[in-house]
Design a protein around this motif. Structure first.
Motif, PDB file in Angstrom:
ATOM      1  N   ASP A 140       8.898   0.552  -3.895  1.00 39.56           N
ATOM      2  CA  ASP A 140       7.591   1.233  -3.921  1.00 39.56           C
ATOM      3  C   ASP A 140       7.661   2.535  -3.149  1.00 39.56           C
ATOM      4  OD1 ASP A 140       4.249   0.263  -2.747  1.00 39.56           O
ATOM      5  OD2 ASP A 140       4.938   1.904  -4.016  1.00 39.56           O
ATOM      6  N   GLU A 174       0.270   8.752  -2.022  1.00 42.46           N
ATOM      7  CA  GLU A 174      -0.288   7.653  -2.838  1.00 42.46           C
ATOM      8  C   GLU A 174      -0.750   6.497  -1.974  1.00 42.46           C
ATOM      9  OE1 GLU A 174       0.870   4.464  -3.416  1.00 42.46           O
ATOM     10  OE2 GLU A 174      -0.405   3.968  -5.101  1.00 42.46           O
ATOM     11  N   GLU A 175       0.047   6.154  -0.977  1.00 39.95           N
ATOM     12  CA  GLU A 175      -0.289   4.975  -0.164  1.00 39.95           C
ATOM     13  C   GLU A 175      -1.484   5.241   0.755  1.00 39.95           C
ATOM     14  OE1 GLU A 175       0.994   2.296  -0.867  1.00 39.95           O
ATOM     15  OE2 GLU A 175       3.063   2.533  -1.493  1.00 39.95           O
ATOM     16  N   HIS A 452       5.331  -3.253   0.435  1.00 41.96           N
ATOM     17  CA  HIS A 452       4.465  -3.176   1.637  1.00 41.96           C
ATOM     18  C   HIS A 452       4.837  -4.224   2.686  1.00 41.96           C
ATOM     19  CE1 HIS A 452       0.926  -0.940  -0.503  1.00 41.96           C
ATOM     20  NE2 HIS A 452       2.085  -0.562  -0.950  1.00 41.96           N
TER      21      HIS A 452
HETATM   22 ZN   LIG Z   1       2.503   0.803  -2.363  1.00 41.47          ZN
END
Ligand SMILES: [Zn+2]
Ligand SMILES: NCC(=O)N[C@@H](Cc1c[nH]cn1)C(=O)O
Ligand SMILES: [Zn+2]
Length: 483
Positions: A140, A174-175, A452
């Motif tokens: 990710d 994005e996060e 995550h």
């Molecule tokens: Zn993520």
């Protein structure tokens, strides 16, 4: 001199062979990317995000791409400070007007990670163990972004013409909710996006060992609930028992949000949720999902629900509320005996059709103030919503899904599952609403990648086979009737 050959089925075989032969170099490059701690949750680390974006831009330039680092301006932080946002990469490779244009979205920022959180290996040192590549961002989303770039590299290395035009939009926030990217999308809708036919996103994971195409994601509304009490931290021995404590107020407020069965207790929240249709119910039955394997992957003995269908529905198409942390609370080791002056609770509510984030914000704020008022506390409550992202749902009859299915069949020899995703790609719905383009998600992450989490990884197999999948996808997209 070998001319650039049109890719045909056979051409893919050579490309796949090249990808297999280059896999150690591809892993090494992922190691270099994972080593950059581009954690977007901490504005102090945003320099590392800019560094990561520059490394990404340089990589695209080596592939002959034209790259713009589009400025997003500044963002006002909760403390009132204004911080300059990292830019967004807008890039394109050589264009042929006869070919369809694919825009690839990805992000190179990551969630926070510290060894002491319980990682077996250093989170920013990609470490291969038993075929898994462990590191923050491996799945990710640095691994998939690099896999797209390596798919392009494979065509070029073999002097095979890439059968589609390619653009990239790669962000570094994005996060943290993709701040500013919605505005940029609107500003560039008639320029950068004007000649785009397809948008593809590979920022999610499979739900089993079976490859999948993703046609929906949940949105997210992220809340800060702040309780401020006395003017400074106080000795709990001297003052405990005499003042209304901010932490006690906050815990009570947080405890009013969700019950032990995962049901959200804010009355109006569930009213907006679209009812489950018979047709949708059937879709869940056909999905490959091993409940027991998932319990093992999660390290739990039971889930909130007992059937595959209920679990998937509550991960994909019903809202969920998670409490993430408390800022200002004493969390270090030791036995500090202080009453914190101010604490900030953080929670988020995943959004599903037909919830409206602006309505959710109103409902949550009113509910929390009502709960707080019943405590007759003199402390101050403040509720804010720094992130708000709508869910995204695609029409699975979109031709892009035909190309995705064929590419999966070519590389994996199976039909992909059609799945949704409980996590959020904040910009996906914005792409859909603003550009009106075809959007599909083509995940290469494994169901147990632990995005995550501690020990996030991507398997070498998914990374390399996923690179082949992207290469095959370019070809299958070019075989669709040109829209
Ligand atoms: Zn993520
Ligand atoms: N892989 C996608 C992802 O992890 N997205 C984040 C985005 C987000 C939502 N709220 C804040 N950030 C996610 O948590 O779903
Ligand atoms: Zn992601």
């Amino acid at each position: 001199m070998q001319t650039t050959a049109e890719v045909s089925g056979s051409g893919l075989d050579l490309i796949f062979k090249y990808i297999d032969e280059q896999q150690n170099e591809f892993v090494q490059e992922l190691k270099e990317w994972v080593a950059i701690p581009s954690d977007s949750s901490d504005p102090q680390a945003w320099d590392e995000i800019v560094r990561m974006l520059n490394v990404t831009a340089d990589k695209i330039k080596t592939l002959g791409g034209n790259v713009e680092l589009a400025d997003l301006g500044s963002q006002k932080m909760p403390n009132g400070q204004s911080v300059h946002l990292p830019p967004v990469i807008l890039a394109e490779l050589k264009k042929d007007p006869k070919k369809p244009t694919l825009c690839i979205y990805g992000h190179v920022d990551v969630q926070p990670a510290k060894k002491e959180d319980g990682w077996t290996t250093d989170p920013y040192t990609l470490t291969e163990i038993n075929g898994n590549l462990y590191g923050r961002g491996a799945s990710d989303n640095k691994g998939p972004v690099l896999a797209w770039l390596h798919a392009v590299e494979a065509y070029q290395a073999l002097k095979q013409e890439i059968p589609v035009n390619i653009k990239f939009i790669i962000e570094g926030m994005e996060e943290a909710g993709s701040n500013g990217l919605d505005t940029l999308t609107e500003q560039r809708n008639m320029t950068f996006f004007s000649d785009v036919d397809y948008i593809v996103i590979s920022d999610n994971i499979w739900i089993s060992k079976k490859p999948a195409l993703t046609y929906g994601t949940r949105g997210n509304c992220y809340f800060f609930v702040e309780v401020e009490g006395q003017k400074q931290d106080m000795h709990s021995g001297v003052f405990g028992g005499s003042i209304h404590e901010a932490m006690t107020d906050l815990i009570a407020v947080l405890d009013s949000l969700v019950d032990s069965s995962g049901h959200i207790l804010i009355p109006a929240i569930n009213k907006a949720v679209a009812p489950l249709t018979e047709e949708e119910k059937k879709r869940y039955q056909g999905i490959e999902f091993d409940l027991e394997a998932h319990k093992k992957d999660c390290g739990v003995t039971k889930f909130l629900f007992d059937t595959k269908e209920e679990i998937l529905q509550h991960r994909w198409r019903y809202p969920s509320l998670s409490i993430h942390g408390i800022e200002g609370a004493f969390f270090e080791t030791g036995t500090k005996t202080v009453i914190p002056r101010k604490v900030i609770g953080k929670f988020s509510i995943r959004q599903v059709p037909n919830m409206d984030p602006s309505e959710v914000e109103k409902q949550v704020t009113e509910y929390l103030h009502k709960v707080f008022a019943e405590r007759n506390s003199p402390n101050q409550l403040k509720v804010t919503m720094p992130i708000s992202a709508k869910p995204w749902v695609a029409d699975v009859s979109d031709p892009q899904f035909v190309a995705g299915r064929r590419a999966v069949q070519t590389v994996f020899g199976v039909d992909p599952d059609l799945i949704c995703e409980g996590s959020t790609i904040p910009i996906a719905r914005n792409f859909q609403d603003v550009t009106g383009k075809s959007i599909m998600m083509l995940p290469i992450g494994g169901a147990d990648d632990g995005e995550h989490s501690q020990n996030e990884k991507m398997s070498r197999s998914n990374y390399i086979q996923g690179t082949k999948l992207f290469a095959a996808f370019f070809y299958e997209l070019s075989q669709l009737p040109h829209i």
